[in-house]
Write a protein that holds these residues in place. Sequence first.
Motif, PDB file in Angstrom:
ATOM      1  N   ALA A  77       0.845  -1.193   0.000  1.00  0.00           N
ATOM      2  CA  ALA A  77       0.000   0.000   0.000  1.00  0.00           C
ATOM      3  C   ALA A  77       0.883   1.247   0.000  1.00  0.00           C
ATOM      4  CB  ALA A  77      -0.900   0.007   1.222  1.00  0.00           C
ATOM      5  N   PRO A 126       0.526   5.229   0.383  1.00  0.00           N
ATOM      6  CA  PRO A 126      -0.476   6.205   0.828  1.00  0.00           C
ATOM      7  C   PRO A 126      -0.805   7.233  -0.255  1.00  0.00           C
ATOM      8  CG  PRO A 126       1.305   5.993   2.433  1.00  0.00           C
ATOM      9  CD  PRO A 126       1.720   5.233   1.225  1.00  0.00           C
ATOM     10  N   ARG A 127      -2.060   7.613  -0.324  1.00  0.00           N
ATOM     11  CA  ARG A 127      -2.497   8.662  -1.250  1.00  0.00           C
ATOM     12  C   ARG A 127      -1.692   9.924  -0.954  1.00  0.00           C
ATOM     13  NH1 ARG A 127      -6.608  10.518  -4.507  1.00  0.00           N
ATOM     14  NH2 ARG A 127      -7.328  12.635  -4.111  1.00  0.00           N
ATOM     15  N   THR A 161       1.417  10.407  -1.973  1.00  0.00           N
ATOM     16  CA  THR A 161       2.855  10.163  -1.992  1.00  0.00           C
ATOM     17  C   THR A 161       3.461  10.800  -3.235  1.00  0.00           C
ATOM     18  OG1 THR A 161       2.626   8.085  -0.792  1.00  0.00           O
ATOM     19  CG2 THR A 161       4.650   8.381  -2.062  1.00  0.00           C
TER      20      THR A 161
END
Length: 156
Positions: free
Chosen positions: A2, A4-5, A7
């Motif tokens: 994953a 993170p949004r 990045t």
Amino acid sequence: MAVPRGTRFEIEHDHVFPAGAAIVGPVTPDMEYVSNEDKARGKQPKQKIDEQSGLPQWKVTVTDPSAEKDRDKSATVTLLDRVQPVPPPAAMAGFDFRPVMFEGLMVEPRVMGEKFKYQGWVLRATGMREPGSAAAPKPAASKGTSAQGASGQKAA
């Protein structure tokens, strides 16, 4: 894995713009959207502040001569700086666009498009200069700028 949004990945100017880039138009403040209803109530737009660096955002449109698709020939780069960045002085004869190199360039992946979705990139930079000129030393920004940049669009 994953990621993170939000990045952001640092990248060299020449990887994004292998044939160079040229500014088309002025550097302007990146303003928050204000609806017509809010405007009627007297709300004034404010300049956007980058969430990661805390710096004001400025935007500039650039042209990318290496782009293969029409949608990629123009990109918006968001510059992060305390004061309005000044474009390089050398405009090409007969045209209002200036060759430019971006410093501290970062990309952030985004899904773009309305009806047809495609992988795009938000472009952020901490500075710009004339190609061939030495990079200007930049004072350290508050909260750091190693993983933040400018919001521009560039599709892959």
